[in-house]
Scaffold this motif. Structure first.
Motif, PDB file in Angstrom:
ATOM      1  N   LEU A 155       0.832  -1.204   0.000  1.00 27.13           N
ATOM      2  CA  LEU A 155       0.000   0.000   0.000  1.00 27.13           C
ATOM      3  C   LEU A 155       0.868   1.257   0.000  1.00 27.13           C
ATOM      4  N   ASP A 156       1.865   1.294   0.875  1.00 23.36           N
ATOM      5  CA  ASP A 156       2.733   2.469   0.983  1.00 23.36           C
ATOM      6  C   ASP A 156       3.573   2.668  -0.275  1.00 23.36           C
ATOM      7  N   GLN A 157       4.084   1.580  -0.814  1.00 24.66           N
ATOM      8  CA  GLN A 157       4.943   1.642  -1.997  1.00 24.66           C
ATOM      9  C   GLN A 157       4.163   2.077  -3.240  1.00 24.66           C
ATOM     10  N   ARG A 158       2.967   1.559  -3.394  1.00 24.66           N
ATOM     11  CA  ARG A 158       2.234   1.750  -4.651  1.00 24.66           C
ATOM     12  C   ARG A 158       1.325   2.968  -4.678  1.00 24.66           C
ATOM     13  N   ARG A 159       0.890   3.447  -3.515  1.00 27.04           N
ATOM     14  CA  ARG A 159      -0.055   4.571  -3.478  1.00 27.04           C
ATOM     15  C   ARG A 159       0.402   5.754  -4.344  1.00 27.04           C
ATOM     16  N   PRO A 160       1.657   6.211  -4.242  1.00 24.83           N
ATOM     17  CA  PRO A 160       2.063   7.344  -5.077  1.00 24.83           C
ATOM     18  C   PRO A 160       1.970   7.046  -6.580  1.00 24.83           C
ATOM     19  N   LEU A 161       2.207   5.803  -6.955  1.00 27.96           N
ATOM     20  CA  LEU A 161       2.130   5.430  -8.371  1.00 27.96           C
ATOM     21  C   LEU A 161       0.685   5.390  -8.851  1.00 27.96           C
ATOM     22  N   TYR A 162      -0.214   4.882  -8.005  1.00 27.64           N
ATOM     23  CA  TYR A 162      -1.636   4.906  -8.355  1.00 27.64           C
ATOM     24  C   TYR A 162      -2.105   6.347  -8.529  1.00 27.64           C
ATOM     25  N   LEU A 163      -1.710   7.205  -7.610  1.00 25.33           N
ATOM     26  CA  LEU A 163      -2.110   8.610  -7.686  1.00 25.33           C
ATOM     27  C   LEU A 163      -1.530   9.283  -8.925  1.00 25.33           C
ATOM     28  N   GLU A 164      -0.322   8.881  -9.306  1.00 26.17           N
ATOM     29  CA  GLU A 164       0.333   9.446 -10.497  1.00 26.17           C
ATOM     30  C   GLU A 164      -0.480   9.179 -11.760  1.00 26.17           C
ATOM     31  N   VAL A 165      -1.051   7.990 -11.887  1.00 25.00           N
ATOM     32  CA  VAL A 165      -1.760   7.629 -13.118  1.00 25.00           C
ATOM     33  C   VAL A 165      -3.255   7.927 -13.069  1.00 25.00           C
ATOM     34  N   ALA A 166      -3.779   8.236 -11.885  1.00 19.89           N
ATOM     35  CA  ALA A 166      -5.233   8.348 -11.705  1.00 19.89           C
ATOM     36  C   ALA A 166      -5.833   9.607 -12.303  1.00 19.89           C
ATOM     37  N   THR A 167      -6.941   9.418 -12.994  1.00 22.93           N
ATOM     38  CA  THR A 167      -7.809  10.514 -13.404  1.00 22.93           C
ATOM     39  C   THR A 167      -8.778  10.815 -12.268  1.00 22.93           C
ATOM     40  N   HIS A 168      -9.254   9.739 -11.624  1.00 18.96           N
ATOM     41  CA  HIS A 168     -10.200   9.829 -10.511  1.00 18.96           C
ATOM     42  C   HIS A 168      -9.729   8.899  -9.393  1.00 18.96           C
ATOM     43  N   THR A 169      -9.909   9.320  -8.147  1.00 20.05           N
ATOM     44  CA  THR A 169      -9.616   8.475  -6.993  1.00 20.05           C
ATOM     45  C   THR A 169     -10.902   8.294  -6.199  1.00 20.05           C
ATOM     46  N   VAL A 170     -11.220   7.033  -5.920  1.00 22.59           N
ATOM     47  CA  VAL A 170     -12.442   6.718  -5.194  1.00 22.59           C
ATOM     48  C   VAL A 170     -12.069   5.829  -4.011  1.00 22.59           C
ATOM     49  N   ALA A 171     -12.382   6.297  -2.805  1.00 19.79           N
ATOM     50  CA  ALA A 171     -12.127   5.498  -1.603  1.00 19.79           C
ATOM     51  C   ALA A 171     -13.197   4.426  -1.479  1.00 19.79           C
ATOM     52  N   THR A 172     -12.756   3.205  -1.165  1.00 19.38           N
ATOM     53  CA  THR A 172     -13.702   2.094  -1.078  1.00 19.38           C
ATOM     54  C   THR A 172     -13.909   1.599   0.346  1.00 19.38           C
ATOM     55  N   ASP A 173     -13.178   2.138   1.298  1.00 17.66           N
ATOM     56  CA  ASP A 173     -13.240   1.663   2.678  1.00 17.66           C
ATOM     57  C   ASP A 173     -14.638   1.793   3.266  1.00 17.66           C
ATOM     58  N   GLY A 174     -15.111   0.687   3.845  1.00 19.12           N
ATOM     59  CA  GLY A 174     -16.381   0.707   4.556  1.00 19.12           C
ATOM     60  C   GLY A 174     -17.589   1.020   3.701  1.00 19.12           C
ATOM     61  N   ARG A 175     -17.451   0.857   2.397  1.00 15.96           N
ATOM     62  CA  ARG A 175     -18.551   1.210   1.495  1.00 15.96           C
ATOM     63  C   ARG A 175     -19.100  -0.026   0.808  1.00 15.96           C
ATOM     64  N   ALA A 176     -20.393   0.003   0.537  1.00 20.21           N
ATOM     65  CA  ALA A 176     -21.034  -1.068  -0.212  1.00 20.21           C
ATOM     66  C   ALA A 176     -20.642  -0.952  -1.687  1.00 20.21           C
ATOM     67  N   GLU A 177     -20.651  -2.085  -2.357  1.00 25.48           N
ATOM     68  CA  GLU A 177     -20.323  -2.122  -3.785  1.00 25.48           C
ATOM     69  C   GLU A 177     -21.183  -1.146  -4.588  1.00 25.48           C
ATOM     70  N   ALA A 178     -22.478  -1.117  -4.304  1.00 22.07           N
ATOM     71  CA  ALA A 178     -23.390  -0.249  -5.059  1.00 22.07           C
ATOM     72  C   ALA A 178     -23.033   1.225  -4.885  1.00 22.07           C
ATOM     73  N   GLU A 179     -22.635   1.613  -3.690  1.00 21.86           N
ATOM     74  CA  GLU A 179     -22.277   3.009  -3.420  1.00 21.86           C
ATOM     75  C   GLU A 179     -21.015   3.398  -4.189  1.00 21.86           C
ATOM     76  N   THR A 180     -20.015   2.534  -4.154  1.00 23.46           N
ATOM     77  CA  THR A 180     -18.769   2.805  -4.870  1.00 23.46           C
ATOM     78  C   THR A 180     -19.017   2.837  -6.377  1.00 23.46           C
ATOM     79  N   THR A 181     -19.798   1.883  -6.859  1.00 22.28           N
ATOM     80  CA  THR A 181     -20.119   1.822  -8.294  1.00 22.28           C
ATOM     81  C   THR A 181     -20.826   3.106  -8.735  1.00 22.28           C
ATOM     82  N   ALA A 182     -21.783   3.559  -7.945  1.00 27.98           N
ATOM     83  CA  ALA A 182     -22.521   4.789  -8.279  1.00 27.98           C
ATOM     84  C   ALA A 182     -21.585   5.989  -8.353  1.00 27.98           C
ATOM     85  N   GLU A 183     -20.639   6.088  -7.407  1.00 27.68           N
ATOM     86  CA  GLU A 183     -19.697   7.213  -7.442  1.00 27.68           C
ATOM     87  C   GLU A 183     -18.832   7.163  -8.698  1.00 27.68           C
TER      88      GLU A 183
END
Length: 167
Positions: free
Chosen positions: A132-160
């Protein structure tokens, strides 16, 4: 031709689950590069790691991702480590990339403590924290959008994600 969206994130973030749900809502195909790799290699990823080594897996992954980015027009999920390759990160430029972020506690709940995950074979909690620590900056580098999934239902994340993609 290009994917409608490309999902990235560490194992357990929900790339396959949310990616498939988003594809279904958009009426397009879904593909997971890990599944493509397993199909082409004729064996599961853990076997590729053990029998051929991680460098061989990463080479196969790099080629599979490059091909999919150039030829697939649905929703694409990349393996968690695909973004470690600099060429892959460059290829992601110009694509709509959704980074599904997840923190350690939720990731562990989702993936368990290593079953079928070659990188988690030894000390899974510490290894996952490191990934997580190693890859987070790389994910952020390539991301157009960032969506947090912690504690969320699949439907809520999908809708966002759908809301972000339809903007």
């Amino acid at each position: 031709m290009a994917p409608v969206a490309v999902f990235v994130g560490v194992m357990g973030a929900g790339k396959s689950t949310i990616g498939a749900a988003v594809a279904a809502e958009l009426g397009v195909a879904f593909a997971d590069t890990d599944a493509i790799i397993e199909d082409r290699a004729g064996k599961p990823i853990p076997d590729i790691f053990v029998e051929d080594g991680e460098p061989a897996f990463r080479d196969l992954e790099r080629r599979t991702v490059a091909e999919a980015l150039a030829t697939f027009d649905g929703v694409l999920a990349l393996g968690g480590g695909a973004i470690l390759d600099e060429d892959t990160r460059k290829l992601l430029a110009g694509h709509t990339v959704v980074y599904l972020s997840v923190e350690l506690t939720d990731a562990i709940k989702r993936v368990g403590l290593g079953a079928g995950r070659p990188l988690l074979a030894i000390n899974p909690r510490a290894t996952l924290r490191h990934l997580l620590d190693q890859r987070r900056p790389l994910y952020l580098e390539v991301a157009t959008h960032t969506v947090a999934t912690d504690g969320r239902a699949e439907a809520e994340t999908t809708a966002e994600v759908l809301t972000l993609l339809r903007r």
